[in-house]
Design an enzyme around this catalytic site. Structure first.
Site, PDB file in Angstrom:
ATOM      1  N   VAL A 155       0.699   1.512  11.469  1.00  0.00           N
ATOM      2  CA  VAL A 155      -0.490   0.872  12.064  1.00  0.00           C
ATOM      3  C   VAL A 155      -1.704   1.152  11.177  1.00  0.00           C
ATOM      4  CG1 VAL A 155      -1.594   0.301  14.266  1.00  0.00           C
ATOM      5  CG2 VAL A 155       0.466   1.675  14.289  1.00  0.00           C
ATOM      6  N   ALA A 156      -1.490   1.168   9.840  1.00  0.00           N
ATOM      7  CA  ALA A 156      -2.578   1.418   8.890  1.00  0.00           C
ATOM      8  C   ALA A 156      -3.406   2.634   9.335  1.00  0.00           C
ATOM      9  CB  ALA A 156      -3.437   0.170   8.721  1.00  0.00           C
ATOM     10  N   CYS A 157      -4.724   2.455   9.419  1.00  0.00           N
ATOM     11  CA  CYS A 157      -5.602   3.599   9.681  1.00  0.00           C
ATOM     12  C   CYS A 157      -5.432   4.212  11.060  1.00  0.00           C
ATOM     13  CB  CYS A 157      -7.052   3.173   9.527  1.00  0.00           C
ATOM     14  SG  CYS A 157      -7.484   2.995   7.823  1.00  0.00           S
ATOM     15  N   SER A 158      -4.818   3.491  11.969  1.00  0.00           N
ATOM     16  CA  SER A 158      -4.642   4.048  13.313  1.00  0.00           C
ATOM     17  C   SER A 158      -3.228   4.551  13.550  1.00  0.00           C
ATOM     18  CB  SER A 158      -5.032   3.013  14.375  1.00  0.00           C
ATOM     19  OG  SER A 158      -6.431   2.850  14.372  1.00  0.00           O
ATOM     20  N   SER A 335      -4.633   6.956   7.934  1.00  0.00           N
ATOM     21  CA  SER A 335      -4.690   7.374   9.349  1.00  0.00           C
ATOM     22  C   SER A 335      -4.908   8.875   9.538  1.00  0.00           C
ATOM     23  CB  SER A 335      -3.389   6.974  10.051  1.00  0.00           C
ATOM     24  OG  SER A 335      -2.343   7.878   9.762  1.00  0.00           O
TER      25      SER A 335
END
Ligand code: CO8
Length: 374
Positions: A155-158, A335
């Site tokens: 979820v990329a950065c999250s 993340s």
């Protein structure tokens, strides 16, 4: 919910190699000069755009980043290569990403006072996994000798916060006693070191957390998860198009659009209000106001973003003690940023203190956890 779910341990692996802004800029500028000399005729004819110089002062002012860690420094600053040199490993060897995940995981297990047999699930959650299968999480599970099940999620950065959300739900549902969530953010292979707009943004790191129920927790620093909250909204403003489809469409699999690229200004403008509103609404669920929060472990992409979000929430600037910044040292670690901040700044909190862990970035995606020191 009757039984409380908590974060009982956190682990941080930091690479041994550092690249300072000055080193990065010297290498990029030498590359740009070489590129411009080689393409002088085409640049003069207006067919090719000359590469402008980068500047260490700009980087620090625009982002707050002073340096970044990198898994392998070789190659990344070589003007004839401009990408890290990470030798391929055989199928029989532990993969690079699993290796750094295992180090962070062991530290989290030690902090949580847990052994591999206490863990029922492993989530490897990050911006990129180095292959599609077998899941890196299953490799890590095997290496650590953990039973139960494991899976990867992106979820990329999250990825880190969303991974902790899933762990919370699995423990709450009784499907696992304890879950290890690991974020091996090996991002340097996807950084375009020939692009001055983004060459400075990212660093490598790995973080890990243990999420378990109060029934089994016995660690020193334990945080009740009061609740989790997530939101996503589609945006093309942060994108990486690298993927398995490259083989079928015949475009350059390593072209600039296949690497990380973004409309940084738009991201800044759109994500800041979204994140502030998200956090405020999340706190309201607990009848809490931003002023009730003892510590903010915010996503670490840009210092100006964090200052703005904190100011919007508190109506004043947050102190470094309230909202610690780690991106000056670590840069943006996808993340893992908020988890690094948590890892380095949690053991001074007192019983009852409330904290917010929040990520924001590509997707767009925002993930938060409101926690309370036990
Ligand atoms: N040196 C000198 N000048 C520069 C440089 C440089 N290195 N870079 C840009 N400039 C120039 C620009 O060209 C521009 O010039 P001009 O005005 O002539 O066009 C001028 O400086 C100003 O540029 P910007 O408007 O772009 O500068 P900003 O003040 O907006 O700063 C930032 C740029 C730092 C990128 C800023 O916009 C920012 O941080 N925005 C938020 C972005 C963000 O948070 N993104 C999240 C991305 S991370 C994520 O979601 C995870 C993805 C998965 C991980 C991927 C790993 C590879």
């Amino acid at each position: 919910m009757s039984k409380k779910i908590l974060i009982s341990g956190v682990g941080l692996w930091t690479p041994e190699h550092v690249i300072t802004n000055e080193e990065l800029v010297d290498s990029y500028n030498a590359y740009a000069d070489k590129y411009n000399a080689e393409n002088a005729a085409e640049i003069d004819a207006g067919n090719v755009v000359a590469k402008p110089h980068s500047s260490a002062e700009f980087i620090q002012k625009a982002s707050g980043i002073k340096q970044r860690y990198i898994y392998r420094k070789d190659g990344a600053l070589d003007v004839d290569r401009m990408r890290p040199l990470i030798p391929e490993r055989t199928d029989e060897e532990l993969s690079h990403q699993a290796e750094i995940a295992v180090v962070a995981a062991k530290k989290a297990l030690a902090a949580a006072n847990k052994k591999p047999e206490d863990i029922d699930a492993v989530i490897v959650s990050c911006a990129y996994t180095q292959r599609a299968y077998p899941a890196v999480a299953i490799e890590v599970q095997h290496e650590l000798g953990i039973s139960g099940f494991a899976f990867d999620m992106l979820v990329a950065c999250s990825a880190a916060t969303f991974g902790m959300h899933r762990a919370y739900e699995m423990v709450a549902a009784g499907n696992a006693r304890a879950v290890l969530v690991i974020n091996p953010e090996l991002v340097s292979p996807q950084v375009n070191y020939t692009d001055r707009d983004s060459h400075f943004i990212f660093g490598d790191v790995a973080t890990a957390t243990v999420v378990e129920s109060e029934e089994t927790a016995n660690a020193e620093h334990v945080f009740d998860i009061l609740s989790t909250k997530a939101v996503t909204r589609f945006s093309n403003n942060i994108r990486s198009n690298f993927g398995y489809m490259s083989r079928a469409h015949d475009a350059d699999p390593y072209g600039a659009d296949k690497l990380f690229h973004q409309e940084g200004r738009k991201v800044f403008k759109e994500v800041c209000p979204m994140a502030a509103e998200h956090i405020e609404t999340h706190l309201q669920q607990h009848d809490l106001a931003p002023a009730d929060v003892r510590r903010w472990w915010l996503h670490q992409a840009n210092i100006n973003m964090n200052l703005l979000i904190a100011k919007r929430l508190l109506g004043r600037e947050a102190t470094a003690d309230e909202a610690p910044i780690v991106l000056d040292r670590y840069a943006n670690t996808a993340s893992a940023g908020s988890v690094i901040a948590f890892a380095l700044h949690h053991d001074d909190l007192q019983r009852g203190d409330v904290g917010v862990l929040c990520s924001f970035g590509a997707g767009y995606s925002i993930g938060s956890l409101v926690v309370q020191k036990r």
